[in-house]
Scaffold this active site. Structure first.
Site, PDB file in Angstrom:
ATOM      1  N   ARG A   1      46.248  -4.596  37.207  1.00 12.16           N
ATOM      2  CA  ARG A   1      47.314  -4.395  38.386  1.00 12.16           C
ATOM      3  C   ARG A   1      47.018  -4.409  39.615  1.00 12.16           C
ATOM      4  O   ARG A   1      47.780  -4.853  40.480  1.00 12.16           O
ATOM      5  CB  ARG A   1      48.178  -3.145  37.876  1.00 12.16           C
TER       6      ARG A   1
ATOM      7  N   GLN B   1      47.655   9.490  27.013  1.00  9.51           N
ATOM      8  CA  GLN B   1      47.677   8.705  25.605  1.00  9.51           C
ATOM      9  C   GLN B   1      46.436   9.217  24.733  1.00  9.51           C
ATOM     10  O   GLN B   1      46.796   9.708  23.724  1.00  9.51           O
ATOM     11  CB  GLN B   1      47.467   7.225  25.680  1.00  9.51           C
TER      12      GLN B   1
ATOM     13  N   SER C   1      57.990   7.029  27.289  1.00  9.30           N
ATOM     14  CA  SER C   1      56.837   7.924  26.818  1.00  9.30           C
ATOM     15  C   SER C   1      57.421   9.083  26.045  1.00  9.30           C
ATOM     16  O   SER C   1      56.983   9.255  24.892  1.00  9.30           O
ATOM     17  CB  SER C   1      55.981   8.751  27.976  1.00  9.30           C
TER      18      SER C   1
ATOM     19  N   GLY D   1      50.236  -0.015  24.446  1.00 11.30           N
ATOM     20  CA  GLY D   1      48.811   0.941  24.499  1.00 11.30           C
ATOM     21  C   GLY D   1      49.384   2.152  23.780  1.00 11.30           C
ATOM     22  O   GLY D   1      48.701   2.804  23.079  1.00 11.30           O
TER      23      GLY D   1
ATOM     24  N   SER E   1      44.040  10.616  31.052  1.00  8.39           N
ATOM     25  CA  SER E   1      44.825   9.645  30.121  1.00  8.39           C
ATOM     26  C   SER E   1      45.713  10.581  29.089  1.00  8.39           C
ATOM     27  O   SER E   1      45.149  11.494  28.223  1.00  8.39           O
ATOM     28  CB  SER E   1      43.941   8.871  29.467  1.00  8.39           C
TER      29      SER E   1
ATOM     30  N   ASP F   1      52.103   4.667  36.900  1.00  9.39           N
ATOM     31  CA  ASP F   1      52.724   3.215  36.508  1.00  9.39           C
ATOM     32  C   ASP F   1      53.709   2.978  37.568  1.00  9.39           C
ATOM     33  O   ASP F   1      54.004   1.840  37.549  1.00  9.39           O
ATOM     34  CB  ASP F   1      53.952   3.645  35.256  1.00  9.39           C
TER      35      ASP F   1
HETATM   36  C1  S3P Z   1      51.559   6.908  28.888  1.00  9.68           C
HETATM   37  C2  S3P Z   1      50.378   7.188  29.779  1.00  9.68           C
HETATM   38  C3  S3P Z   1      49.955   6.543  30.584  1.00  9.68           C
HETATM   39  C4  S3P Z   1      50.806   5.401  31.085  1.00  9.68           C
HETATM   40  C5  S3P Z   1      51.563   4.839  30.044  1.00  9.68           C
HETATM   41  C6  S3P Z   1      52.282   5.381  29.182  1.00  9.68           C
HETATM   42  C7  S3P Z   1      52.093   7.727  27.837  1.00  9.68           C
HETATM   43  O1  S3P Z   1      48.770   5.733  30.328  1.00  9.68           O
HETATM   44  O2  S3P Z   1      50.263   4.565  31.927  1.00  9.68           O
HETATM   45  O3  S3P Z   1      52.520   3.622  30.724  1.00  9.68           O
HETATM   46  O4  S3P Z   1      53.134   7.655  27.241  1.00  9.68           O
HETATM   47  O5  S3P Z   1      51.236   8.587  27.620  1.00  9.68           O
HETATM   48  P1  S3P Z   1      47.203   6.561  30.374  1.00  9.68           P
HETATM   49  O6  S3P Z   1      47.485   7.952  29.652  1.00  9.68           O
HETATM   50  O7  S3P Z   1      46.351   5.745  29.520  1.00  9.68           O
HETATM   51  O8  S3P Z   1      47.095   6.679  31.776  1.00  9.68           O
END
Ligand code: S3P
Length: 457
Positions: free
Chosen positions: A365, A188, A21, A112, A186, A334
């Site tokens: 999952r 992300q 991340s 993602g 989230s 995760d």
């Molecule tokens: C991440 C946030 C998480 C995590 C992903 C990495 C990130 O997803 O599951 O592996 O780097 O911001 P979400 O924010 O969609 O939950």
């Protein structure tokens, strides 16, 4: 196919690759900084290579000083091995001329984070045009949670299912900030909106339903961009300049987690994992395992790039079941597949609720883990938003598969270490997504002699 043999325990001292991340964010903020960002211990995972490749297509200069030949494929296992062992995997990312229109479709692969963060980045850069696509798994994952708020800021985005799925076309524009109340917790989504907010008019505020990983906020502050945070509210203001910087990315807690659980559930284990990121928004697994009876300590704490790092020491532990509550989920999202493995080896019932987000990860999952563990003899019941797991049950080996999901592959491999007979895991190569040297570390810790198809031990 790989064979995982049961072990008495895992012993030793290891490093894990740089945090995935944090690596994505360093690369993307490098693209917005004038002088560039140089980080050591950049994640060796394919997901982060994917982000670098997309940024390169967008006009970024990416240099890897460790890469002596200049032409080396960074997915080459030797390079990855050296990167995973120390703090070598150094990368400099800068865009002295700003970002430019890529000639081809940007391929976010399986990642993602790449797709969602790039949507936020590109949306706010006036006139920049790009199309983002991904692999079959990523094309099935929800993007409306990111495109919705960005479109409400004025972004021009369209694509499959009215902007809900990849491929998506983005034409950057001068955006307006605003207040964004997220429906899902989230990081992300939060990060995509904050990135767009850096170039928008007025303040951009994100309000989350529960706290998620705060690496973006920490890195922005480290680079001199003020971030205003109170409880679930995060605000940024437009900024024309992001400072450059240079630091070492700490080891990935999500990778360390496999060894923490492996040590806990095998009989004669004693393990130290050095330089691991222990940001509390990421270490929910430790908190839950502590309740379950984990024998561990966190030592030698220090800071790097604003992030806490430490050595985690773990021993074999007698675990008991627990209830994981919805508000805890983002801090171990995760690691939940691994928690399910630990729960099969804990006395009593473990119940996980509020984890419906697991259904839209690289695989569903909740389902893939329930199928995998049930096949090994676990008493695990899939619910709409988690599992009910009854332990302690002996696990048998046999044949199982990864469903192309890196975290499922590694969680099942850990289950195999505590099984009573060898586990044959199909589709194990997907570990390259986040932890290419996983099986090498496994071999180092256990002298485990797995057999790859077609290769004699
Ligand atoms: C991440 C946030 C998480 C995590 C992903 C990495 C990130 O997803 O599951 O592996 O780097 O911001 P979400 O924010 O969609 O939950």
């Amino acid at each position: 196919m790989i064979e995982i043999r049961p072990v008495e325990g895992i012993r030793g001292e290891i490093n894990v690759p740089g945090d995935k991340s944090i690596s994505h964010r360093a690369a993307i903020l490098g693209a917005l900084s004038k002088e560039g960002i140089t980080v050591g211990n950049f994640s060796t995972g394919e997901d982060c290579e994917t982000t670098l490749a997309c940024l390169k297509a967008l006009g970024c200069e990416i240099t890897k000083p460790d890469d002596k030949t200049g032409a080396k494929d960074l997915r080459d296992p030797d390079h990855l091995r050296s990167g995973a062992a120390g703090f070598e995997n150094k990368v400099t990312i800068k865009a002295p001329q700003g970002l430019r229109e890529p000639k081809n479709i940007l391929d976010a692969g399986n990642s993602g984070t790449t797709a969602r963060l790039l949507l936020g980045l590109i949306s706010g850069i006036p006139n920049l045009f790009a199309v983002i696509n991904g692999d079959e798994s990523l094309k099935g994952r929800p993007m409306g949670r990111v495109t919705g708020p960005l479109i409400s800021m004025g972004a021009k985005i369209d694509g499959r299912e009215f902007g809900e799925k990849l491929p998506l076309a983005v034409r950057g524009k001068k955006l307006n900030g605003g207040i964004h109340v997220l429906q899902v917790a989230s990081a992300q989504v939060k990060t995509a909106i904050l990135l767009a907010g850096l170039g928008a008019q007025g303040a951009t505020t994100v309000i989350e339903p529960s706290p998620t990983r705060d690496h973006t906020e920490i890195m922005l502050e480290f680079l001199g961009v003020p971030v205003f945070k109170s409880d679930l509210k995060t605000t940024v203001y437009p900024t024309s300049l992001i400072n450059g910087g240079s630091w070492t990315i700490p080891g990935d807690f999500s990778s360390a987690a496999f060894w923490i659980v492996a040590a806990a559930i095998t009989r004669e284990s004693e393990l130290r994992i050095k330089n691991v990121n222990v940001n509390p928004t990421r270490t929910g697994l430790l908190k839950v395992l502590k309740r379950m009876g984990l024998a561990y300590s966190v030592e030698d704490e220090s800071l790097s790039g604003g992030e806490k790092t430490a050595t985690i020491a773990v021993k074999s532990s007698s675990l008991k079941g627990t209830k994981v509550m919805p508000e805890e989920i983002p801090s171990l999202i995760d690691e939940l597949p691994l928690l399910a493995v630990a729960a099969t080896q804990a006395e009593g019932i473990t119940e996980v609720t509020g984890a419906q987000e697991l259904r839209v990860k690289e695989s569903d999952r909740i389902h893939t883990m329930a199928v995998g563990l049930k096949k090994m003899g676990a008493q695990i019941k899939e619910t709409k938003d988690g599992w009910i797991i009854k332990g302690k049950t002996p696990l048998a080996g046999g044949k199982t598969k990864s469903y192309g999901d890196h975290r499922i592959a590694m969680a099942l491999a850990v289950a195999g270490l505590a099984a009573t007979s060898p586990l044959h895991l199909e589709g194990e190569s997907c570990v390259r997504i986040s932890y290419p040297s996983f099986f090498e570390t496994l071999r180092k810790l256990t002298q485990n002699t797995e057999v790859r198809e077609g290769i004699q031990p």
